[in-house]
Write a protein that holds these residues in place. Structure first.
Motif, PDB file in Angstrom:
ATOM      1  N   ALA A   8       0.846  -1.204   0.000  1.00  0.00           N
ATOM      2  CA  ALA A   8       0.000   0.000   0.000  1.00  0.00           C
ATOM      3  C   ALA A   8       0.878   1.249   0.000  1.00  0.00           C
ATOM      4  O   ALA A   8       1.774   1.397   0.824  1.00  0.00           O
ATOM      5  CB  ALA A   8      -0.912  -0.003   1.224  1.00  0.00           C
ATOM      6  N   GLY A   9       0.629   2.117  -0.955  1.00  0.00           N
ATOM      7  CA  GLY A   9       1.392   3.358  -1.047  1.00  0.00           C
ATOM      8  C   GLY A   9       2.667   3.252  -1.858  1.00  0.00           C
ATOM      9  O   GLY A   9       3.336   4.270  -2.098  1.00  0.00           O
ATOM     10  N   LEU A  10       3.034   2.049  -2.287  1.00  0.00           N
ATOM     11  CA  LEU A  10       4.249   1.886  -3.090  1.00  0.00           C
ATOM     12  C   LEU A  10       3.923   2.079  -4.574  1.00  0.00           C
ATOM     13  O   LEU A  10       2.789   1.844  -5.015  1.00  0.00           O
ATOM     14  CB  LEU A  10       4.841   0.489  -2.881  1.00  0.00           C
ATOM     15  N   PRO A  11       4.919   2.478  -5.382  1.00  0.00           N
ATOM     16  CA  PRO A  11       4.672   2.660  -6.823  1.00  0.00           C
ATOM     17  C   PRO A  11       4.625   1.329  -7.564  1.00  0.00           C
ATOM     18  O   PRO A  11       5.472   1.022  -8.423  1.00  0.00           O
ATOM     19  CB  PRO A  11       5.883   3.508  -7.254  1.00  0.00           C
ATOM     20  N   ILE A  12       3.626   0.502  -7.225  1.00  0.00           N
ATOM     21  CA  ILE A  12       3.452  -0.813  -7.847  1.00  0.00           C
ATOM     22  C   ILE A  12       2.145  -0.796  -8.637  1.00  0.00           C
ATOM     23  O   ILE A  12       1.100  -0.389  -8.139  1.00  0.00           O
ATOM     24  CB  ILE A  12       3.450  -1.928  -6.782  1.00  0.00           C
ATOM     25  N   ASP A  13       2.203  -1.252  -9.897  1.00  0.00           N
ATOM     26  CA  ASP A  13       1.044  -1.165 -10.792  1.00  0.00           C
ATOM     27  C   ASP A  13       0.094  -2.339 -10.650  1.00  0.00           C
ATOM     28  O   ASP A  13      -1.101  -2.201 -10.922  1.00  0.00           O
ATOM     29  CB  ASP A  13       1.531  -1.071 -12.247  1.00  0.00           C
ATOM     30  N   ALA A  14       0.610  -3.506 -10.290  1.00  0.00           N
ATOM     31  CA  ALA A  14      -0.251  -4.687 -10.193  1.00  0.00           C
ATOM     32  C   ALA A  14       0.317  -5.649  -9.162  1.00  0.00           C
ATOM     33  O   ALA A  14       1.534  -5.705  -8.957  1.00  0.00           O
ATOM     34  CB  ALA A  14      -0.367  -5.373 -11.555  1.00  0.00           C
ATOM     35  N   VAL A  15      -0.564  -6.406  -8.511  1.00  0.00           N
ATOM     36  CA  VAL A  15      -0.176  -7.416  -7.525  1.00  0.00           C
ATOM     37  C   VAL A  15      -0.749  -8.761  -7.952  1.00  0.00           C
ATOM     38  O   VAL A  15      -1.954  -8.887  -8.168  1.00  0.00           O
ATOM     39  CB  VAL A  15      -0.681  -7.057  -6.113  1.00  0.00           C
ATOM     40  N   ALA A  16       0.135  -9.745  -8.114  1.00  0.00           N
ATOM     41  CA  ALA A  16      -0.287 -11.117  -8.411  1.00  0.00           C
ATOM     42  C   ALA A  16       0.082 -11.969  -7.201  1.00  0.00           C
ATOM     43  O   ALA A  16       1.264 -12.093  -6.864  1.00  0.00           O
ATOM     44  CB  ALA A  16       0.407 -11.630  -9.665  1.00  0.00           C
ATOM     45  N   ALA A  17      -0.932 -12.536  -6.521  1.00  0.00           N
ATOM     46  CA  ALA A  17      -0.702 -13.249  -5.258  1.00  0.00           C
ATOM     47  C   ALA A  17      -1.143 -14.705  -5.365  1.00  0.00           C
ATOM     48  O   ALA A  17      -1.708 -15.138  -6.382  1.00  0.00           O
ATOM     49  CB  ALA A  17      -1.450 -12.550  -4.134  1.00  0.00           C
ATOM     50  N   ASP A  18      -0.850 -15.471  -4.294  1.00  0.00           N
ATOM     51  CA  ASP A  18      -1.200 -16.897  -4.223  1.00  0.00           C
ATOM     52  C   ASP A  18      -0.609 -17.676  -5.394  1.00  0.00           C
ATOM     53  O   ASP A  18      -1.266 -18.543  -5.969  1.00  0.00           O
ATOM     54  CB  ASP A  18      -2.728 -17.082  -4.182  1.00  0.00           C
ATOM     55  N   LEU A  19       0.641 -17.360  -5.764  1.00  0.00           N
ATOM     56  CA  LEU A  19       1.260 -17.972  -6.943  1.00  0.00           C
ATOM     57  C   LEU A  19       2.191 -19.118  -6.558  1.00  0.00           C
ATOM     58  O   LEU A  19       2.917 -19.032  -5.561  1.00  0.00           O
ATOM     59  CB  LEU A  19       2.072 -16.929  -7.715  1.00  0.00           C
ATOM     60  N   ASP A  20       2.173 -20.185  -7.362  1.00  0.00           N
ATOM     61  CA  ASP A  20       3.216 -21.201  -7.257  1.00  0.00           C
ATOM     62  C   ASP A  20       4.258 -20.875  -8.328  1.00  0.00           C
ATOM     63  O   ASP A  20       4.075 -19.930  -9.115  1.00  0.00           O
ATOM     64  CB  ASP A  20       2.634 -22.606  -7.417  1.00  0.00           C
ATOM     65  N   PRO A  21       5.395 -21.600  -8.393  1.00  0.00           N
ATOM     66  CA  PRO A  21       6.434 -21.260  -9.382  1.00  0.00           C
ATOM     67  C   PRO A  21       5.928 -21.204 -10.821  1.00  0.00           C
ATOM     68  O   PRO A  21       6.338 -20.332 -11.594  1.00  0.00           O
ATOM     69  CB  PRO A  21       7.464 -22.377  -9.186  1.00  0.00           C
ATOM     70  N   ALA A  22       5.033 -22.117 -11.188  1.00  0.00           N
ATOM     71  CA  ALA A  22       4.495 -22.105 -12.554  1.00  0.00           C
ATOM     72  C   ALA A  22       3.667 -20.849 -12.804  1.00  0.00           C
ATOM     73  O   ALA A  22       3.717 -20.256 -13.896  1.00  0.00           O
ATOM     74  CB  ALA A  22       3.657 -23.357 -12.794  1.00  0.00           C
ATOM     75  N   ASP A  23       2.883 -20.431 -11.781  1.00  0.00           N
ATOM     76  CA  ASP A  23       2.077 -19.211 -11.926  1.00  0.00           C
ATOM     77  C   ASP A  23       2.963 -17.981 -12.105  1.00  0.00           C
ATOM     78  O   ASP A  23       2.657 -17.082 -12.899  1.00  0.00           O
ATOM     79  CB  ASP A  23       1.183 -19.025 -10.699  1.00  0.00           C
ATOM     80  N   LYS A  24       4.070 -17.918 -11.341  1.00  0.00           N
ATOM     81  CA  LYS A  24       4.997 -16.788 -11.479  1.00  0.00           C
ATOM     82  C   LYS A  24       5.539 -16.714 -12.898  1.00  0.00           C
ATOM     83  O   LYS A  24       5.670 -15.632 -13.485  1.00  0.00           O
ATOM     84  CB  LYS A  24       6.152 -16.914 -10.490  1.00  0.00           C
ATOM     85  N   THR A  25       5.859 -17.877 -13.448  1.00  0.00           N
ATOM     86  CA  THR A  25       6.377 -17.917 -14.817  1.00  0.00           C
ATOM     87  C   THR A  25       5.345 -17.386 -15.805  1.00  0.00           C
ATOM     88  O   THR A  25       5.682 -16.639 -16.734  1.00  0.00           O
ATOM     89  CB  THR A  25       6.780 -19.359 -15.187  1.00  0.00           C
ATOM     90  N   GLN A  26       4.072 -17.751 -15.594  1.00  0.00           N
ATOM     91  CA  GLN A  26       3.021 -17.272 -16.484  1.00  0.00           C
ATOM     92  C   GLN A  26       2.851 -15.756 -16.380  1.00  0.00           C
ATOM     93  O   GLN A  26       2.553 -15.088 -17.371  1.00  0.00           O
ATOM     94  CB  GLN A  26       1.705 -17.973 -16.143  1.00  0.00           C
ATOM     95  N   VAL A  27       3.021 -15.207 -15.177  1.00  0.00           N
ATOM     96  CA  VAL A  27       2.956 -13.750 -15.014  1.00  0.00           C
ATOM     97  C   VAL A  27       4.041 -13.081 -15.852  1.00  0.00           C
ATOM     98  O   VAL A  27       3.794 -12.094 -16.557  1.00  0.00           O
ATOM     99  CB  VAL A  27       3.108 -13.368 -13.524  1.00  0.00           C
ATOM    100  N   VAL A  28       5.249 -13.630 -15.797  1.00  0.00           N
ATOM    101  CA  VAL A  28       6.362 -13.075 -16.579  1.00  0.00           C
ATOM    102  C   VAL A  28       6.067 -13.163 -18.070  1.00  0.00           C
ATOM    103  O   VAL A  28       6.265 -12.190 -18.825  1.00  0.00           O
ATOM    104  CB  VAL A  28       7.670 -13.806 -16.237  1.00  0.00           C
ATOM    105  N   VAL A  29       5.592 -14.317 -18.517  1.00  0.00           N
ATOM    106  CA  VAL A  29       5.293 -14.510 -19.943  1.00  0.00           C
ATOM    107  C   VAL A  29       4.227 -13.514 -20.403  1.00  0.00           C
ATOM    108  O   VAL A  29       4.329 -12.920 -21.481  1.00  0.00           O
ATOM    109  CB  VAL A  29       4.833 -15.961 -20.198  1.00  0.00           C
TER     110      VAL A  29
END
Length: 626
Positions: free
Chosen positions: A474-495
């Motif tokens: 909260a209050g940080l210059p972050i445009d989007a938050v992707a939570a509850d991710l496993d390693p495969a989900d993180k990879t999909q966010v990057v892709v």
């Protein structure tokens, strides 16, 4: 090869000196012979280099130098040939000097790696110290580290207090002090008194050995911009040959063609790009930023989107007690004292955080007894004759202990907690402990600095619950938050983010390795981070902080800009000189002098990538967390 280039300049210098001396004594034939021999000496070395390049399938711009020197001898222009040889050798020598200076920081990292260590061995005569090769060290060995020694392996201070210079690892200029039991990194320099180090890793598995491997890989890698320069070089070669042939055909004078070839020797393309990129790599290394080659440096200069992990990256990766909600009739200090005393018997990170928090409040902990740890659920035992339980809801349900539902399920103070521990005493609810992994103090400032460096979009990717992630950011210059991710989900966010532009992923754990590999540029955080993350990453920050990242981007962008400037300016001046030579405005000797001036200007400009505010000072990042 660099030594050969550096020494090559002596041959034409001697030949020119001998020739001018003979000319002054009235022996023109001897002068011509001296100049011809000097040209032939450089030509022979060049011929071997060109043949080797052609055997590899590389059609390099050295071919222009070969044609110009050969043409000078064929056209009975021995003085021109000797001058061309001197100019070519001088350009090679200047490039060797620039590359050597630019790579000095990376070379120093490799050169200071210790080869032996003083191992303490216990025998019938007591403890004795023996010098052994690093390959003989094993975890558990006790090593004497003298004043001035470089730590050979990762380990802990076993006895005494260590005062270490971490500048080669982190860029931090001030020594740091480490008490007995504290973890220390290989590659650190002992600037204090001798101490005993307890080895925790083998030499080949230690931090410094990994850094050396990364440096060697970085030096061997060839940047896309350098490969692009090779392709442009072929175009430049064709233009040079066409212009030289056209000048010869139009004027009927082969000396016009020779003058064109001379002005094109050597080419700014083969000098400027590698010098600028290696300069950038060297400057980054001095700041505690290991970039795996020029290709990674170029990509770093072009990234637009940052995907960043939370735990251990934006946060410290260590839970801390956030709040204590005592339940009557128990008081806050009483509940904390009992729970922390019990958790002394557990090795769980949350248990350690609870013990540390209690000690920080000055509580004197009692020794627990009859302790039973239920993996994943919590701990049960006796403290000062009272039965204490500390753990999750499942542990409490198994004992028939009911906590107030509004507090276990929906307390606003606990929704953003990384973990919640329930404490029961003698079968009665006693307290609800909330733990959090807080944002690093410099987190907001670093993200703002990344924005200023041109990062247009910042995405947080975490395996934590969304409420935890959103409360933290909260209050940080972050445009989007992707939570509850496993390693495969993180990879999909990057892709998915790569569809928007060049993506840089920052992480520090094994679970981040797939996402680091999927990004255009992967950045691993911390020298003590997971080996898998460091292997998958293109850039390794040698401190447990994002602090060097904005500087890394600035260094990369400056190096790339300078390389492009040098190439464009150098090619423009070379082409202008070639046109002047084709029109007869420059003789071969004059053309060689003009081109040498161009080459010197191009290389000096490329070496600007070494300089900048604070280029030679240690990064203000502090020592890595012990």
């Amino acid at each position: 090869m660099l030594a050969l280039r550096g020494g090559l300049v002596a041959l034409p210098l001697l030949g020119l000196g001998a020739g001018f001396a003979a000319q002054g004594l009235g022996h023109p034939e001897a002068a011509a012979l001296a100049w011809s021999l000097a040209t032939l000496a450089v030509l022979a070395v060049l011929l071997v280099q060109v043949a080797t390049s052609l055997a590899r399938g590389d059609v390099g711009l050295d071919l222009v130098a070969l044609l110009s020197m050969g043409g000078a001898l064929a056209l009975s222009q021995p003085l021109a040939g000797a001058v061309i040889a001197l100019m070519y050798a001088g350009g090679q020598s200047l490039e060797a000097y620039a590359a050597g200076r630019a790579g000095r920081a990376m070379t120093a990292l490799i050169a200071r790696q210790p080869r032996t260590a003083l191992r303490e061995e216990t025998g019938a005569e007591g403890v004795r110290v023996h010098e052994v090769p690093l390959s003989a060290l094993a975890p558990g060995d006790r090593i004497l580290v003298r004043a001035g020694d470089v730590l050979p392996v990762d380990g802990r201070v076993a006895a005494g207090r260590a005062v270490l210079d971490l500048s080669s690892l982190t860029g931090e200029s001030l020594p740091a002090s480490f008490a007995a039991g504290t973890a220390v990194l290989s590659g650190s320099l002992n600037v204090g008194q001798a101490f005993t180090l307890l080895a925790e890793r083998r030499a080949e598995e230690s931090t410094y050995a990994g850094i050396v491997r990364l440096v060697e890989a970085a030096r061997a890698a060839k940047a896309p911009m350098a490969r692009l320069a090779d392709r442009y070089g072929l175009v430049f070669l064709v233009v040079t040959l066409v212009l030289a042939g056209g000048a010869w055909a139009a004027a009927g004078d082969p000396l016009r063609a020779l003058a064109v070839l001379v002005v094109a020797t050597p080419c700014p393309l083969i000098l400027a790009v590698p010098v600028a990129l290696v300069s950038g790599l060297s400057r980054a290394a001095r700041r505690g930023i290991l970039v795996k080659g020029g290709g990674a440096l170029e990509t770093l200069a072009k990234v637009e989107i940052l995907v960043v992990d939370k735990t251990g990256t934006l946060t410290h990766g260590r839970a801390r007690l956030k709040s204590v909600a005592a339940l009557p009739p128990f008081g806050e200090e009483e509940a904390l004292h009992l729970a922390a005393s019990l958790d002394q018997a557990s090795a769980h990170p949350i248990a350690r955080a609870l013990v540390e928090a209690a000690k920080a409040r000055g509580l004197r902990l009692a020794s627990p007894s009859a302790v039973t740890e239920v993996p994943g659920d919590g701990v049960i035992g006796l403290v000062e004759g009272r039965r204490v339980s500390a753990g999750g809801p499942r542990l409490m349900r198994a004992q028939g202990i009911a906590f107030p539902s509004q507090q276990t399920g929906g307390d606003p103070a606990g929704r953003d907690a990384a973990a919640t521990i329930l404490v029961a005493v003698d079968g009665r609810p006693a307290a609800i402990l909330s733990f959090a992994d807080p944002l690093r103090r410099d987190g907001a400032a670093i993200l703002a600095a990344l924005r200023e460096c041109g990062i247009a979009r910042i995405v947080l990717a975490t395996g934590d619950r969304r409420a935890v992630a959103e409360a933290l950011t909260a209050g940080l210059p972050i445009d989007a938050v992707a939570a509850d991710l496993d390693p495969a989900d993180k990879t999909q966010v990057v892709v998915a983010e790569r569809l928007r532009g060049a993506v840089m992923m920052v992480g520090d754990g094994i679970n981040d390795a797939p996402a680091l590999a999927a990004a255009d540029l992967g950045v691993a955080l911390g020298a003590r981070g997971a080996a898998a993350a460091a292997e998958a990453a293109d850039v390794v920050l040698l401190v447990d902080s994002l602090a060097p990242l904005p500087e890394a981007i600035r260094i990369a962008r400056k190096a790339r800009t300078i390389a492009l400037q040098s190439v464009l300016a150098g090619l423009g001046l070379s082409l202008a000189g070639m046109v002047a030579a084709a029109l007869g405005a420059l003789t071969p000797v004059q053309g060689a002098l003009v081109q040498e001036a161009i080459d010197v200007a191009v290389i000096l400009n490329a070496m600007r990538a070494l300089s900048g505010p604070g280029a030679d000072q240690g990064a203000d990042t502090g020592p890595p967390a012990a």
